[in-house]
Design an enzyme around this catalytic site. Structure first.
Site, PDB file in Angstrom:
ATOM      1  N   ASP A 138      34.105  37.531  24.329  1.00 34.96           N
ATOM      2  CA  ASP A 138      35.242  37.296  25.091  1.00 34.96           C
ATOM      3  C   ASP A 138      35.564  38.287  26.278  1.00 34.96           C
ATOM      4  OD1 ASP A 138      37.657  35.648  25.565  1.00 34.96           O
ATOM      5  OD2 ASP A 138      38.883  36.953  24.392  1.00 34.96           O
ATOM      6  N   LYS A 143      36.334  39.434  29.839  1.00 28.85           N
ATOM      7  CA  LYS A 143      37.097  38.921  30.983  1.00 28.85           C
ATOM      8  C   LYS A 143      37.867  40.010  31.617  1.00 28.85           C
ATOM      9  CE  LYS A 143      40.685  36.957  27.461  1.00 28.85           C
ATOM     10  NZ  LYS A 143      41.179  35.670  27.388  1.00 28.85           N
ATOM     11  N   ASN A 186      40.570  41.706  29.291  1.00 22.89           N
ATOM     12  CA  ASN A 186      39.942  42.330  27.943  1.00 22.89           C
ATOM     13  C   ASN A 186      39.037  44.032  28.893  1.00 22.89           C
ATOM     14  OD1 ASN A 186      40.979  41.131  26.359  1.00 22.89           O
ATOM     15  ND2 ASN A 186      39.162  39.679  25.891  1.00 22.89           N
TER      16      ASN A 186
END
Length: 424
Positions: free
Chosen positions: A145, A147, A150
């Site tokens: 995840d 992105k 993050n």
């Protein structure tokens, strides 16, 4: 005769870590299951980010597996460009993660404020993040995840990867579970033909494109449109691409966004993919020898005089919170505990980075046991790690809520979350 003063109970710093060990400071993030506060350790005076997750909400959203998985994975991880776990504990209501404090905000915040980032700034982040990704892959973890939401900056401007809520261990067996934020998913995830850690390099490529050009490389008005564009559409450049990015930079983006994992930058086996990226002409200005020691001055330094996060969380905590967080003695009643609550009680174990060794809960990774770092970086996340959805910070605290697909939003901001209990 004067009134007797109520003195606080002395804190046992030699005992198991608890919320009594910390001073609660400002609230800097809100999520589906709890919030994020800045805290100060009463004995060391070090500042951290406290992410707390309400157990009852976690059970209701069927996210227990993800909480346990994140807790276990974070014990293995200790890297200069990752938001590392320093303490973990629980009380009757919440599970707590005490993490490195990042006062510079996340890249989504800066991207929305600035529109796009300078190429040299993004290049610096790519070097730091690729170091973190390679470290994770070396110990058998894929993030799934990556992105801008993050990626957190410390107060000096160094980039750190956070939110291990849907990260998993990988081996030779490919995974099939659809997980991550759709706009950043690699085509092999969407094809459901099996994937491995190569997907993280694709996600990094999407981030690089978005940070430099202010938009994502693949878009769509529906899930099916976005899936088709990610899987089939040729990579297109904005009209002003050459003004914002050099040709070597475009070649790196193109290499990271190669649909064939065997050709994708970073994906060659035994670390050769990472070394190939380091040798690329675009990154020749990076001093790799001093990168991880953070001796270099980052090209972008966040404004320390401004809040690099949504300040409304603090106001909401002061005015609207009907059950404010405070340290409480445990009143555990095992007899009336549900099976899910018992799992959290037993498997969300306490952790103190100054007293314990980091270890793997996974049999094939037992050789990864390493001694904990004895000093804190003094840095930590000022914002909650968002869940595996592309919602804004006040919609997630970094815990996937089981198998669900969010409705009523653009396809680029839709996520299908982890459906496999891969933490076992």
């Amino acid at each position: 005769m004067g009134a007797v003063c109520c003195r606080p109970t002395p804190v046992d710093f030699d005992g198991e870590v608890s919320l009594f060990h910390f001073v609660l400071l400002r609230c800097v993030g809100k999520g589906a299951f709890g919030k994020v506060r800045v805290v100060q350790h009463k004995q060391t005076r070090d500042l951290y980010a406290l992410k707390y997750i309400n157990k009852a909400k976690c059970v209701k959203m069927k996210a227990v597996a993800n909480v346990i998985q994140e807790r276990r994975l974070l014990e293995e991880v200790d890297h200069p460009f990752i938001v590392n776990l320093r303490y973990a504990f629980q009380d009757d209501e919440n599970c707590f993660f005490v993490l490195d404090l990042m006062l510079g905000g996340d890249l989504r915040f800066h991207l929305e404020r600035l529109g796009s980032l300078q190429e040299d700034v993004v290049k610096f982040y790519v070097a730091q993040l690729s170091s973190a990704i390679e470290f994770l892959h070396e110990i058998g973890i894929m993030h799934r995840d990556i992105k801008p939401d993050n990626i957190l900056l410390d107060e000096r401007g160094n980039a750190h990867l956070t939110d291990f809520n849907i990260a998993v261990h990988f081996s030779e067996r490919k995974l099939n579970g659809v997980a991550g934020s759709m706009a950043y998913m690699a085509p092999e995830i969407l094809a459901k033909r099996g994937y491995t850690c190569h997907i993280d390099w694709w996600s990094l490529g999407v981030c690089v494109y978005e940070l430099i050009f202010g938009r994502r490389p693949f878009r769509g008005r529906s899930n099916s449109d976005l899936t088709y564009n990610i899987s089939k559409d040729p990579l297109k450049w904005p009209e002003d691409a050459e003004k914002k990015c050099s040709r070597p930079g475009m070649l790196v983006i193109k290499g990271l966004l190669d649909r064939d994992p065997s050709r994708r930058f970073g994906c060659k086996p035994n670390g050769e993919g990472y070394q190939e990226l380091r040798r690329h002409p675009w990154l020749k200005t990076i001093d790799w020898d001093t990168l991880e020691s953070k001796e270099q001055i980052p090209p972008f330094i966040p404004d320390s005089k401004k809040a690099n996060f949504d300040a409304s969380h603090e106001l909401e905590e002061l005015l609207l919170e009907d059950n404010p967080l405070k340290a409480k003695q445990r009143k555990l009643n095992q007899e009336n505990m549900s099976a899910e609550m018992r799992v959290m009680e037993e498997q969300f174990t306490s952790y103190d980075f100054k007293k314990m060794q980091r270890r793997s809960y996974y049999p094939h990774n037992q050789q990864l046991i390493s001694t904990a770092t004895a000093t804190s970086s003094g840095l930590a996340s000022s914002r909650p790690a968002t869940p595996a959805t592309d919602l804004r910070p006040d919609n997630g605290v970094g815990i996937a809520s089981g198998s669900m697909e969010l409705q009523g939003m653009d396809a680029e901001e839709t996520t299908k979350e982890v459906t496999e209990k891969e933490y076992q």
